[in-house]
Design a protein around this motif. Structure first.
Motif, PDB file in Angstrom:
ATOM      1  N   TRP A  94       0.834  -1.210   0.000  1.00 45.05           N
ATOM      2  CA  TRP A  94       0.000   0.000   0.000  1.00 45.05           C
ATOM      3  C   TRP A  94       0.860   1.248   0.000  1.00 45.05           C
ATOM      4  CZ3 TRP A  94      -3.044   1.686   4.963  1.00 45.05           C
ATOM      5  CH2 TRP A  94      -2.300   1.456   6.113  1.00 45.05           C
ATOM      6  N   LEU A  95       0.238   2.361  -0.356  1.00 42.90           N
ATOM      7  CA  LEU A  95       0.927   3.646  -0.286  1.00 42.90           C
ATOM      8  C   LEU A  95       0.342   4.362   0.917  1.00 42.90           C
ATOM      9  CD1 LEU A  95       0.796   2.937  -3.538  1.00 42.90           C
ATOM     10  CD2 LEU A  95       2.040   5.085  -3.601  1.00 42.90           C
ATOM     11  N   VAL A  96       1.204   4.640   1.887  1.00 39.77           N
ATOM     12  CA  VAL A  96       0.688   5.157   3.162  1.00 39.77           C
ATOM     13  C   VAL A  96       1.755   5.989   3.864  1.00 39.77           C
ATOM     14  CG1 VAL A  96       1.411   3.156   4.549  1.00 39.77           C
ATOM     15  CG2 VAL A  96      -0.648   4.440   5.209  1.00 39.77           C
ATOM     16  N   GLY A  97       1.302   6.918   4.699  1.00 45.62           N
ATOM     17  CA  GLY A  97       2.222   7.691   5.526  1.00 45.62           C
ATOM     18  C   GLY A  97       2.731   6.854   6.690  1.00 45.62           C
ATOM     19  N   HIS A  98       3.807   7.347   7.312  1.00 43.63           N
ATOM     20  CA  HIS A  98       4.402   6.620   8.446  1.00 43.63           C
ATOM     21  C   HIS A  98       4.657   7.540   9.613  1.00 43.63           C
ATOM     22  CE1 HIS A  98       4.852   2.901   6.264  1.00 43.63           C
ATOM     23  NE2 HIS A  98       5.235   3.620   5.227  1.00 43.63           N
ATOM     24  N   PHE A 109       2.513  13.561  10.643  1.00 44.70           N
ATOM     25  CA  PHE A 109       2.528  14.983  10.276  1.00 44.70           C
ATOM     26  C   PHE A 109       3.738  15.715  10.854  1.00 44.70           C
ATOM     27  CE2 PHE A 109      -2.417  14.870  10.615  1.00 44.70           C
ATOM     28  CZ  PHE A 109      -2.482  14.147   9.433  1.00 44.70           C
ATOM     29  N   ALA A 110       4.595  14.977  11.576  1.00 40.05           N
ATOM     30  CA  ALA A 110       5.660  15.627  12.348  1.00 40.05           C
ATOM     31  C   ALA A 110       6.512  16.595  11.523  1.00 40.05           C
ATOM     32  CB  ALA A 110       6.543  14.571  12.997  1.00 40.05           C
ATOM     33  N   ASN A 111       6.773  16.251  10.252  1.00 42.86           N
ATOM     34  CA  ASN A 111       7.695  17.084   9.470  1.00 42.86           C
ATOM     35  C   ASN A 111       7.007  18.025   8.483  1.00 42.86           C
ATOM     36  OD1 ASN A 111       9.945  15.842  10.702  1.00 42.86           O
ATOM     37  ND2 ASN A 111       9.658  14.064   9.360  1.00 42.86           N
ATOM     38  N   LEU A 112       5.723  18.212   8.618  1.00 39.54           N
ATOM     39  CA  LEU A 112       5.024  19.077   7.656  1.00 39.54           C
ATOM     40  C   LEU A 112       5.492  20.524   7.783  1.00 39.54           C
ATOM     41  CD1 LEU A 112       1.324  17.825   7.785  1.00 39.54           C
ATOM     42  CD2 LEU A 112       3.141  17.216   6.172  1.00 39.54           C
ATOM     43  N   LYS A 113       5.676  21.153   6.616  1.00 36.61           N
ATOM     44  CA  LYS A 113       6.075  22.572   6.593  1.00 36.61           C
ATOM     45  C   LYS A 113       5.072  23.345   5.747  1.00 36.61           C
ATOM     46  CE  LYS A 113      10.970  21.589   7.138  1.00 36.61           C
ATOM     47  NZ  LYS A 113      10.799  20.095   7.041  1.00 36.61           N
TER      48      LYS A 113
END
Ligand code: GLU
Length: 321
Positions: free
Chosen positions: A194-198, A290-294
């Motif tokens: 699957w394509l998924v965030g981590h 979402f930790a690295n979202l800018k």
């Protein structure tokens, strides 16, 4: 009693329409997401939470739907039954441009709102499966994604690029993401894709339940795909994120994006986009993916459909454009 309730409701409705400004009238919006153990579902939840916080001021009530994933979300927004959805950047591109799966079903009214987390191709395999890289799935029992998912759509692209046919898999299962972890641990499949965030709940659950491993997606055909298509990029799933998976995993992937339709009013998109980008610190805390979202990246990266004018207004106000 019934009559009284009815009358009370009726007079309340009159009150609402007469006393409140237009913007404060109740308006319902729904966000299409994915399976409940993925990252799209909590992404929708996080967006709604920030929108609903100021519900009294703007009158918008946001709710989340668990769905089949990206392609279902885009098609359902097109049909006017969802206002918003989360979708992979490759399927945003194809839907807007009328290419690939969307060749006969172009959605010119698709609009981008912002991008969210990266979504690498993530292959989970049983330790006893003999799968150490994507090229090893030939002859195996493998879950390729459910209908309507971006995952299945992207599998079809990979399959074509690798020169495989569906029969090259011993079993090409199409279970929903939420069912795949159990199937893998029960030895009904050797692996799933699957394509998924981590980090994601299902990935964690599968690894914790039966010591599954995440394997790489490395092949010259994949290098060629990444070189040719603007929406793919190389990606790494960092080692140490999940128990027993200590090495970095080389793969490639897309971005998760938040999309809507040109038919959704500017004011609504403005409120939703602003609720997230003006409260990005709160948003980041709502899911570890979402930790690295800018903010500067969210307003432009991975977006191929035009930004909705409501989003542009919000980003201009926040000094992001
Ligand atoms: N990218 C997946 C899809 O569209 C969904 C991932 C998730 O649920 O977080 O099929």
């Amino acid at each position: 009693m019934k009559v009284r309730t009815f009358l009370a409701a009726a007079s309340a409705a009159v009150l609402v329409t007469q006393a409140l400004p237009a913007a404060a009238q109740q308006q319902f919006i729904s966000i299409g997401t994915g399976g409940v153990t993925g990252v799209y579902y909590p992404t929708g939840g996080a967006i709604c939470r920030l929108v609903n916080k100021d519900r009294k001021e703007h009158g918008i009530r946001c709710s989340v739907e668990s769905t089949g994933g990206s392609i279902y979300n885009i098609n359902t927004i097109k049909g006017g039954e969802l206002e918003f959805g989360v979708a992979q950047s490759d399927w945003q591109y194809h839907a807007f441009n009328g290419t690939s799966k969307f060749a006969d079903n172009q959605f010119e009214g698709l609009r981008a709102v912002f991008s969210v987390h990266p979504e690498p191709v993530t292959i989970l395999a049983r330790r006893d499966s003999g799968i150490d890289n994507i090229t090893d799935v030939v002859g195996k029992r493998f879950n390729i994604g459910n209908d309507g998912s971006g995952t299945l759509g992207t599998w079809e692209v990979i399959e074509a690029a690798m020169g495989w046919s569906r029969d090259d898999l011993a079993l090409a299962a199409k279970m929903k993401s939420a069912e795949t972890g159990g199937a893998l641990c029960d030895n009904k499949i050797d692996g799933y894709f699957w394509l998924v965030g981590h980090p994601s709940a299902l990935t964690h659950e599968t690894i914790a339940s039966c010591d599954a491993k995440i394997v790489s997606a490395i092949a010259p055909e994949i290098d060629a795909l990444v070189a040719e298509r603007p929406y793919y990029r190389k990606a790494v799933i960092p080692g140490g994120m999940y128990p027993g998976n200590d090495e970095d995993v080389q793969t490639f992937g897309v971005g998760a994006t938040f999309v809507t339709s040109a038919d959704v009013p500017d004011e609504v998109v403005y409120i939703v986009a602003k609720a997230v980008l003006a409260n990005l610190d709160d948003f980041r805390r709502l899911h570890p993916a979402f930790a690295n979202l800018k903010a500067e990246e969210m307003v432009k990266d991975s977006l191929s459909a035009p930004l909705h004018p409501g989003a542009i207004k919000a980003f201009e106000e926040l000094g992001l454009m």
